[in-house]
Write a protein that holds these residues in place. Structure first.
Motif, PDB file in Angstrom:
ATOM      1  N   UNK A 151     -21.310   2.267 -24.001  1.00 44.77           N
ATOM      2  CA  UNK A 151     -21.839   1.428 -22.927  1.00 44.77           C
ATOM      3  C   UNK A 151     -21.485   1.984 -21.566  1.00 44.77           C
ATOM      4  N   UNK A 152     -20.245   2.449 -21.425  1.00 47.31           N
ATOM      5  CA  UNK A 152     -19.807   3.022 -20.144  1.00 47.31           C
ATOM      6  C   UNK A 152     -20.550   4.322 -19.843  1.00 47.31           C
ATOM      7  N   UNK A 153     -20.841   5.105 -20.888  1.00 48.39           N
ATOM      8  CA  UNK A 153     -21.585   6.343 -20.678  1.00 48.39           C
ATOM      9  C   UNK A 153     -23.036   6.049 -20.282  1.00 48.39           C
ATOM     10  N   UNK A 154     -23.586   4.974 -20.836  1.00 53.27           N
ATOM     11  CA  UNK A 154     -24.936   4.551 -20.438  1.00 53.27           C
ATOM     12  C   UNK A 154     -24.951   4.183 -18.957  1.00 53.27           C
ATOM     13  N   UNK A 155     -23.930   3.430 -18.524  1.00 54.04           N
ATOM     14  CA  UNK A 155     -23.846   3.022 -17.125  1.00 54.04           C
ATOM     15  C   UNK A 155     -23.713   4.229 -16.206  1.00 54.04           C
ATOM     16  N   UNK A 156     -22.889   5.204 -16.606  1.00 55.41           N
ATOM     17  CA  UNK A 156     -22.701   6.413 -15.797  1.00 55.41           C
ATOM     18  C   UNK A 156     -24.016   7.188 -15.677  1.00 55.41           C
ATOM     19  N   UNK A 157     -24.781   7.242 -16.765  1.00 48.80           N
ATOM     20  CA  UNK A 157     -26.069   7.952 -16.738  1.00 48.80           C
ATOM     21  C   UNK A 157     -27.058   7.254 -15.803  1.00 48.80           C
ATOM     22  N   UNK A 158     -27.024   5.940 -15.785  1.00 49.57           N
ATOM     23  CA  UNK A 158     -27.923   5.187 -14.900  1.00 49.57           C
ATOM     24  C   UNK A 158     -27.551   5.413 -13.436  1.00 49.57           C
ATOM     25  N   UNK A 159     -26.252   5.428 -13.146  1.00 47.73           N
ATOM     26  CA  UNK A 159     -25.822   5.685 -11.767  1.00 47.73           C
ATOM     27  C   UNK A 159     -26.217   7.091 -11.324  1.00 47.73           C
ATOM     28  N   UNK A 160     -26.093   8.046 -12.215  1.00 46.60           N
ATOM     29  CA  UNK A 160     -26.479   9.428 -11.888  1.00 46.60           C
ATOM     30  C   UNK A 160     -27.980   9.510 -11.607  1.00 46.60           C
ATOM     31  N   UNK A 161     -28.764   8.801 -12.393  1.00 45.26           N
ATOM     32  CA  UNK A 161     -30.215   8.771 -12.193  1.00 45.26           C
ATOM     33  C   UNK A 161     -30.533   8.185 -10.822  1.00 45.26           C
ATOM     34  N   UNK A 162     -29.872   7.058 -10.487  1.00 46.30           N
ATOM     35  CA  UNK A 162     -30.119   6.405  -9.200  1.00 46.30           C
ATOM     36  C   UNK A 162     -29.707   7.320  -8.048  1.00 46.30           C
ATOM     37  N   UNK A 163     -28.557   7.981  -8.176  1.00 48.20           N
ATOM     38  CA  UNK A 163     -28.115   8.911  -7.134  1.00 48.20           C
ATOM     39  C   UNK A 163     -29.179   9.984  -6.883  1.00 48.20           C
ATOM     40  N   UNK A 164     -29.748  10.506  -7.950  1.00 54.21           N
ATOM     41  CA  UNK A 164     -30.750  11.557  -7.818  1.00 54.21           C
ATOM     42  C   UNK A 164     -32.025  11.025  -7.172  1.00 54.21           C
ATOM     43  N   UNK A 165     -32.473   9.850  -7.629  1.00 52.20           N
ATOM     44  CA  UNK A 165     -33.741   9.322  -7.112  1.00 52.20           C
ATOM     45  C   UNK A 165     -33.606   8.868  -5.674  1.00 52.20           C
ATOM     46  N   UNK A 184     -34.530   5.055 -15.348  1.00 47.35           N
ATOM     47  CA  UNK A 184     -33.078   4.926 -15.377  1.00 47.35           C
ATOM     48  C   UNK A 184     -32.626   4.132 -16.598  1.00 47.35           C
ATOM     49  N   UNK A 185     -33.433   3.169 -17.037  1.00 49.43           N
ATOM     50  CA  UNK A 185     -33.116   2.454 -18.277  1.00 49.43           C
ATOM     51  C   UNK A 185     -33.144   3.432 -19.456  1.00 49.43           C
ATOM     52  N   UNK A 186     -34.174   4.286 -19.467  1.00 47.13           N
ATOM     53  CA  UNK A 186     -34.273   5.289 -20.526  1.00 47.13           C
ATOM     54  C   UNK A 186     -33.102   6.246 -20.521  1.00 47.13           C
ATOM     55  N   UNK A 187     -32.661   6.632 -19.314  1.00 52.42           N
ATOM     56  CA  UNK A 187     -31.497   7.529 -19.205  1.00 52.42           C
ATOM     57  C   UNK A 187     -30.258   6.864 -19.782  1.00 52.42           C
ATOM     58  N   UNK A 188     -30.081   5.582 -19.487  1.00 57.05           N
ATOM     59  CA  UNK A 188     -28.939   4.855 -20.025  1.00 57.05           C
ATOM     60  C   UNK A 188     -29.013   4.704 -21.536  1.00 57.05           C
ATOM     61  N   UNK A 189     -30.195   4.376 -22.032  1.00 61.03           N
ATOM     62  CA  UNK A 189     -30.374   4.199 -23.474  1.00 61.03           C
ATOM     63  C   UNK A 189     -30.112   5.495 -24.225  1.00 61.03           C
ATOM     64  N   UNK A 190     -30.610   6.608 -23.673  1.00 61.39           N
ATOM     65  CA  UNK A 190     -30.421   7.903 -24.328  1.00 61.39           C
ATOM     66  C   UNK A 190     -28.946   8.300 -24.346  1.00 61.39           C
ATOM     67  N   UNK A 191     -28.243   8.033 -23.242  1.00 56.91           N
ATOM     68  CA  UNK A 191     -26.812   8.348 -23.186  1.00 56.91           C
ATOM     69  C   UNK A 191     -26.036   7.525 -24.206  1.00 56.91           C
TER      70      UNK A 191
END
Length: 324
Positions: free
Chosen positions: A260-274, A39-46
């Protein structure tokens, strides 16, 4: 002629020396503790994609995953002095810099993901982000890890009694440590890069982390039992060095805020999926997974709350609990 040639050469060298840092500055170092597939990687990539697109290539982000630039405390210190430009970290690390962030680590305070997100998106969470510039850091957004669960190699844990005596790795987080001691767990603070070796050598019995970490770090290869305690919500923070941020134009600042906000959204999406798929994945990988008596665990840590009221304003704790 010779003097003119020398002058021209010196001018070119000086111009190059001045231009080089500006060019180097445009490639920003971003550090985080987990893998690029986390999820950190997902946020960083976003964040990287967002800022590279909005700046039309003016800024590029070089990712340093897997604690390549050091543990989280070292990374935050790097943000302060400018040797690290961007980072995603846990609140276990920010406690030492902005102690108020520790309030979100109080066990069983946040009920579920919607409640946690509502709190972080509210004035409570945003006021907390505003405290970081005083420490030489810009907090771009609240990221997310999810709710933390317990893993170990000794036995299934269904009640607080089952957890007593287990040697469990924790972050260097006094909020967590107080709660675990109350249950009877033997908390063992340890930097994340040391955990895999400690588990393999048996110097600790287990650890606790959200499903996002348990799956991405492949802890199923090192741990037998997963107990879905959901004892603490794990926020994360998307941070930037104030040295870098304060030197930006207003337009670039707005672009980094958006990234930064897009990184946060990507992390939440990752968590929702996992949260939907992680338990089944870990079962397939061989872990024994069980539910717990969550009310019994909450009751077991309740005696620790007077300690938390000493650290944090009771009105703040009550406001978090009452957020809808």
């Amino acid at each position: 002629m010779r003097k003119s040639w020398l002058a021209a050469g010196l001018f070119s060298a000086c111009a190059f020396a001045v231009a080089l840092p500006a060019t180097a500055q445009n490639t920003l170092k971003m550090a985080y503790a987990l893998s690029t597939s986390s999820h950190y990687g997902a946020g960083a990539e976003a964040l990287a994609k967002s800022i590279e697109a909005s700046s039309q290539g003016k800024y590029k982000v070089q990712q340093f995953a897997n604690s390549a630039l050091g543990g989280e405390r070292e990374v935050i210190e790097g943000l302060q002095i400018g040797t690290v430009d961007l980072a995603i970290v846990s609140t276990g690390a920010t406690l030492n810099f902005v102690p108020e962030t520790g309030v979100f680590d109080i066990p069983f305070l946040l009920r579920d993901l919607p409640h946690a997100r509502a709190v972080l998106d509210s004035k409570i969470g945003q006021d907390m982000l505003a405290k970081f510039p005083n420490r030489g850091i810009i907090a771009l957004a609240w990221g997310e890890q999810g709710f933390r669960h317990l893993t170990n190699n000794i036995r299934p844990v269904k009640t607080p009694a089952d957890a007593k005596g287990l040697k469990i790795r924790t972050t260097e987080n006094p909020i967590h440590i107080t709660a675990f001691r109350q249950i009877g767990i033997l908390p063992t603070p340890m930097a994340w890069p040391e955990v895999a070796t400690a588990l393999q050598q048996g110097t600790i019995d287990g650890q606790e982390n959200p499903l996002s970490v348990i799956t991405s770090a492949k802890l199923s290869q090192m741990q037998k039992y997963l107990s879905l305690t959901g004892h603490v919500y794990g926020p994360a923070l998307v941070l930037m060095s104030a040295n870098v941020y304060n030197g930006l134009s207003a337009a670039d600042k707005a672009n980094f805020d958006k990234a930064g906000k897009e990184a946060a959204a990507a992390m939440r999406a990752y968590v929702d999926n996992i949260e939907k798929t992680g338990v089944e994945q870990l079962k397939k990988e061989g872990m024994q997974v069980n539910e717990v008596d969550r009310a019994a665990f909450a009751a077991a840590v309740e005696p620790a709350y007077p300690e938390y009221y000493k650290k944090f304003d009771k009105k703040l704790i009550d406001a978090i609990r009452d957020t809808k």
